[in-house]
Design a protein around this motif. Structure first.
Motif, PDB file in Angstrom:
ATOM      1  N   ALA B   1      61.433  50.748  39.977  1.00  0.00           N
ATOM      2  CA  ALA B   1      60.152  50.714  40.740  1.00  0.00           C
ATOM      3  C   ALA B   1      59.114  49.630  39.924  1.00  0.00           C
ATOM      4  CB  ALA B   1      59.611  52.102  40.009  1.00  0.00           C
ATOM      5  N   GLN B   2      58.219  49.290  40.903  1.00  0.00           N
ATOM      6  CA  GLN B   2      57.353  48.233  40.366  1.00  0.00           C
ATOM      7  C   GLN B   2      56.142  48.694  39.438  1.00  0.00           C
ATOM      8  OE1 GLN B   2      57.666  49.123  43.936  1.00  0.00           O
ATOM      9  NE2 GLN B   2      55.698  49.194  44.790  1.00  0.00           N
ATOM     10  N   SER B   3      55.666  47.668  38.828  1.00  0.00           N
ATOM     11  CA  SER B   3      54.605  48.013  38.200  1.00  0.00           C
ATOM     12  C   SER B   3      53.510  46.761  37.842  1.00  0.00           C
ATOM     13  CB  SER B   3      54.829  48.741  36.333  1.00  0.00           C
ATOM     14  OG  SER B   3      55.392  47.339  35.880  1.00  0.00           O
ATOM     15  N   VAL B   4      52.508  46.894  37.277  1.00  0.00           N
ATOM     16  CA  VAL B   4      51.475  45.961  37.147  1.00  0.00           C
ATOM     17  C   VAL B   4      50.758  46.109  35.655  1.00  0.00           C
ATOM     18  CG1 VAL B   4      49.437  44.973  38.099  1.00  0.00           C
ATOM     19  CG2 VAL B   4      50.852  45.823  39.560  1.00  0.00           C
ATOM     20  N   THR B   5      50.702  45.181  35.092  1.00  0.00           N
ATOM     21  CA  THR B   5      49.781  45.116  33.730  1.00  0.00           C
ATOM     22  C   THR B   5      48.584  44.049  33.974  1.00  0.00           C
ATOM     23  OG1 THR B   5      51.799  45.481  32.517  1.00  0.00           O
ATOM     24  CG2 THR B   5      49.873  44.729  31.652  1.00  0.00           C
ATOM     25  N   GLN B   6      47.552  44.505  33.665  1.00  0.00           N
ATOM     26  CA  GLN B   6      46.321  43.754  33.542  1.00  0.00           C
ATOM     27  C   GLN B   6      45.992  43.987  31.978  1.00  0.00           C
ATOM     28  OE1 GLN B   6      44.467  45.249  37.489  1.00  0.00           O
ATOM     29  NE2 GLN B   6      43.299  43.657  36.993  1.00  0.00           N
ATOM     30  N   PRO B   7      46.145  42.676  31.203  1.00  0.00           N
ATOM     31  CA  PRO B   7      45.943  43.088  29.645  1.00  0.00           C
ATOM     32  C   PRO B   7      44.566  43.263  29.399  1.00  0.00           C
ATOM     33  CG  PRO B   7      46.957  40.627  30.392  1.00  0.00           C
ATOM     34  CD  PRO B   7      46.822  41.588  31.617  1.00  0.00           C
ATOM     35  N   ASP B   8      43.543  42.597  30.229  1.00  0.00           N
ATOM     36  CA  ASP B   8      41.989  42.431  29.778  1.00  0.00           C
ATOM     37  C   ASP B   8      41.506  43.585  30.409  1.00  0.00           C
ATOM     38  OD1 ASP B   8      42.631  39.037  30.362  1.00  0.00           O
ATOM     39  OD2 ASP B   8      42.573  40.103  28.108  1.00  0.00           O
ATOM     40  N   ILE B   9      40.854  44.628  29.661  1.00  0.00           N
ATOM     41  CA  ILE B   9      40.174  45.572  30.318  1.00  0.00           C
ATOM     42  C   ILE B   9      38.624  45.224  30.691  1.00  0.00           C
ATOM     43  CG2 ILE B   9      39.148  47.640  29.897  1.00  0.00           C
ATOM     44  CD1 ILE B   9      41.435  48.126  27.772  1.00  0.00           C
ATOM     45  N   HIS B  10      38.033  44.308  29.858  1.00  0.00           N
ATOM     46  CA  HIS B  10      36.710  43.774  30.003  1.00  0.00           C
ATOM     47  C   HIS B  10      36.551  42.441  30.030  1.00  0.00           C
ATOM     48  CE1 HIS B  10      32.397  43.695  29.400  1.00  0.00           C
ATOM     49  NE2 HIS B  10      32.303  44.604  30.421  1.00  0.00           N
ATOM     50  N   ILE B  11      36.055  41.502  30.516  1.00  0.00           N
ATOM     51  CA  ILE B  11      35.985  40.078  30.231  1.00  0.00           C
ATOM     52  C   ILE B  11      34.219  39.774  30.517  1.00  0.00           C
ATOM     53  CG2 ILE B  11      36.359  37.878  31.378  1.00  0.00           C
ATOM     54  CD1 ILE B  11      39.312  38.195  31.220  1.00  0.00           C
ATOM     55  N   THR B  12      33.907  38.931  29.773  1.00  0.00           N
ATOM     56  CA  THR B  12      32.416  38.445  29.866  1.00  0.00           C
ATOM     57  C   THR B  12      32.449  37.018  29.936  1.00  0.00           C
ATOM     58  OG1 THR B  12      31.500  40.404  28.851  1.00  0.00           O
ATOM     59  CG2 THR B  12      30.043  38.509  28.869  1.00  0.00           C
ATOM     60  N   VAL B  13      31.616  36.079  31.000  1.00  0.00           N
ATOM     61  CA  VAL B  13      31.575  34.897  31.369  1.00  0.00           C
ATOM     62  C   VAL B  13      30.216  34.406  31.655  1.00  0.00           C
ATOM     63  CG1 VAL B  13      34.358  34.775  31.968  1.00  0.00           C
ATOM     64  CG2 VAL B  13      32.260  35.140  33.653  1.00  0.00           C
ATOM     65  N   SER B  14      30.153  33.315  31.342  1.00  0.00           N
ATOM     66  CA  SER B  14      28.671  32.842  31.652  1.00  0.00           C
ATOM     67  C   SER B  14      28.458  32.516  33.054  1.00  0.00           C
ATOM     68  CB  SER B  14      28.267  32.096  30.784  1.00  0.00           C
ATOM     69  OG  SER B  14      28.077  32.373  29.222  1.00  0.00           O
ATOM     70  N   GLU B  15      27.516  32.667  33.678  1.00  0.00           N
ATOM     71  CA  GLU B  15      27.351  32.120  35.110  1.00  0.00           C
ATOM     72  C   GLU B  15      27.552  30.732  35.071  1.00  0.00           C
ATOM     73  OE1 GLU B  15      23.682  33.034  36.920  1.00  0.00           O
ATOM     74  OE2 GLU B  15      24.553  32.862  39.002  1.00  0.00           O
ATOM     75  N   GLY B  16      28.466  30.323  36.057  1.00  0.00           N
ATOM     76  CA  GLY B  16      28.750  28.734  36.278  1.00  0.00           C
ATOM     77  C   GLY B  16      30.103  28.375  35.432  1.00  0.00           C
ATOM     78  N   ALA B  17      30.675  29.148  34.677  1.00  0.00           N
ATOM     79  CA  ALA B  17      31.797  28.976  33.864  1.00  0.00           C
ATOM     80  C   ALA B  17      32.851  29.256  34.719  1.00  0.00           C
ATOM     81  CB  ALA B  17      31.802  29.946  32.763  1.00  0.00           C
ATOM     82  N   SER B  18      34.053  29.117  34.484  1.00  0.00           N
ATOM     83  CA  SER B  18      35.252  29.119  35.036  1.00  0.00           C
ATOM     84  C   SER B  18      35.986  30.592  34.597  1.00  0.00           C
ATOM     85  CB  SER B  18      36.239  28.320  34.764  1.00  0.00           C
ATOM     86  OG  SER B  18      36.561  28.021  33.644  1.00  0.00           O
ATOM     87  N   LEU B  19      36.752  31.142  35.446  1.00  0.00           N
ATOM     88  CA  LEU B  19      37.230  32.519  35.326  1.00  0.00           C
ATOM     89  C   LEU B  19      38.638  32.231  35.286  1.00  0.00           C
ATOM     90  CD1 LEU B  19      36.832  35.726  34.819  1.00  0.00           C
ATOM     91  CD2 LEU B  19      36.469  35.562  37.469  1.00  0.00           C
ATOM     92  N   GLU B  20      39.470  33.107  34.706  1.00  0.00           N
ATOM     93  CA  GLU B  20      40.869  33.537  34.857  1.00  0.00           C
ATOM     94  C   GLU B  20      41.234  34.744  34.462  1.00  0.00           C
ATOM     95  OE1 GLU B  20      43.745  31.209  33.309  1.00  0.00           O
ATOM     96  OE2 GLU B  20      45.261  31.462  34.625  1.00  0.00           O
ATOM     97  N   LEU B  21      41.587  35.880  35.286  1.00  0.00           N
ATOM     98  CA  LEU B  21      41.918  37.160  35.127  1.00  0.00           C
ATOM     99  C   LEU B  21      43.335  37.297  35.270  1.00  0.00           C
ATOM    100  CD1 LEU B  21      39.232  39.102  37.164  1.00  0.00           C
ATOM    101  CD2 LEU B  21      39.099  38.314  34.794  1.00  0.00           C
ATOM    102  N   ARG B  22      44.123  37.820  34.092  1.00  0.00           N
ATOM    103  CA  ARG B  22      45.519  37.933  34.279  1.00  0.00           C
ATOM    104  C   ARG B  22      46.192  39.047  34.773  1.00  0.00           C
ATOM    105  NH1 ARG B  22      46.934  37.563  28.072  1.00  0.00           N
ATOM    106  NH2 ARG B  22      45.117  38.827  27.822  1.00  0.00           N
ATOM    107  N   CYS B  23      47.392  38.897  35.369  1.00  0.00           N
ATOM    108  CA  CYS B  23      48.000  39.869  35.947  1.00  0.00           C
ATOM    109  C   CYS B  23      49.598  39.767  35.786  1.00  0.00           C
ATOM    110  CB  CYS B  23      47.787  40.044  37.552  1.00  0.00           C
ATOM    111  SG  CYS B  23      48.919  41.054  38.323  1.00  0.00           S
ATOM    112  N   ASN B  24      50.360  40.488  35.206  1.00  0.00           N
ATOM    113  CA  ASN B  24      51.734  40.600  35.235  1.00  0.00           C
ATOM    114  C   ASN B  24      52.444  41.576  35.968  1.00  0.00           C
ATOM    115  OD1 ASN B  24      50.649  39.109  32.392  1.00  0.00           O
ATOM    116  ND2 ASN B  24      52.458  38.031  33.199  1.00  0.00           N
TER     117      ASN B  24
END
Lengths: 116, 113
Positions: B1-24
């Motif tokens: 069966a397939q599964s998904v992990t998103q290790p970061d529950i909450h992320i804070t970034v400043s406006e204009g900064a770059s963003l990367e959200l992780r998914c395995n």
């Protein structure tokens, strides 16, 4: 109305009440879905309908009873719920999923259900 | 069966900064992969999807994601975050030839001025 609409948006009910959630899609789709979204848990698929026929029941307790009278409307009838059933209930629709390719699901805004 | 992990529950970034959200993900073959966004009081909206072909996928609202088979990852990126990007983001995996998708637990993005 456009897209997928759900009513009511908020519902508070006691454990002995009977209520129904309504979903309507205006996209000409043939498949409809009920999902449960609880805090800190993955979105859970509950039921799938294709051309009004139920094709998936993901081991959902019988206190949840779906109804799909036509391809545009989907109901979720609720009775004798438990407090742990409090959640956001999302409806979605897509082109029919009886073929091989994935068809994008379009979601409604959800009904926030609180069971006291 | 397939599964998904998103290790970061909450992320804070400043406006204009770059963003990367992780998914395995976990799936035995090449999966279908998705990123959805949910704004407060709204349903989920599809940002982008990967089925096959180019492993760098462009989506709506300036987002992109890269499928890396060797790392079983499908991370979401945006070069410059806007305040309106504050929302919850869900990664999902689907099996080929089968409509059902499995969602991760989500990452809530906060954008500060």
């Amino acid at each position: 109305e456009t897209g997928v609409t759900q009513t009511p948006r908020h519902l508070v009910m006691g454990m002995t009440n009977k209520k129904s959630l309504k979903c309507e899609q205006h996209l000409g789709h043939n498949a409809m879905y009920w999902y449960k979204q609880s805090a800190k848990k993955p979105l859970e698929l509950m039921f799938v309908y294709n051309f009004k026929e139920q094709t998936e029941n993901n081991s959902v307790p019988s206190r949840f009873s779906p109804e799909c009278p036509n391809s545009s409307h989907l109901f979720l009838h609720l009775h004798t719920l438990q407090p742990e059933d409090s959640a956001l209930y999302l409806c979605a629709s897509s082109q029919d999923n009886t073929g091989g390719e994935y068809n994008e699901q379009f979601f409604g805004p959800g009904t926030r259900l609180t069971v006291l | 069966a397939q599964s998904v992990t998103q290790p970061d529950i909450h992320i804070t970034v400043s406006e204009g900064a770059s963003l990367e959200l992780r998914c395995n993900y976990s799936y035995g073959a090449t999966p279908y992969l998705f990123w959805y966004v949910q704004s407060p009081g709204q349903g989920l909206q599809l940002l982008l999807k990967y089925f096959s072909g180019d492993t760098l996928v462009q989506g709506i609202k300036g987002f992109e994601a890269e499928f890396k088979r060797s790392q079983s990852s499908f991370n979401l990126r945006k070069p410059s975050v806007h305040w309106s990007d504050a929302a919850e983001y869900f990664c999902a995996v689907g099996a080929r030839g089968y409509q059902k998708v499995t969602f991760g637990t989500g990452t809530k993005l906060q954008v500060i001025p």
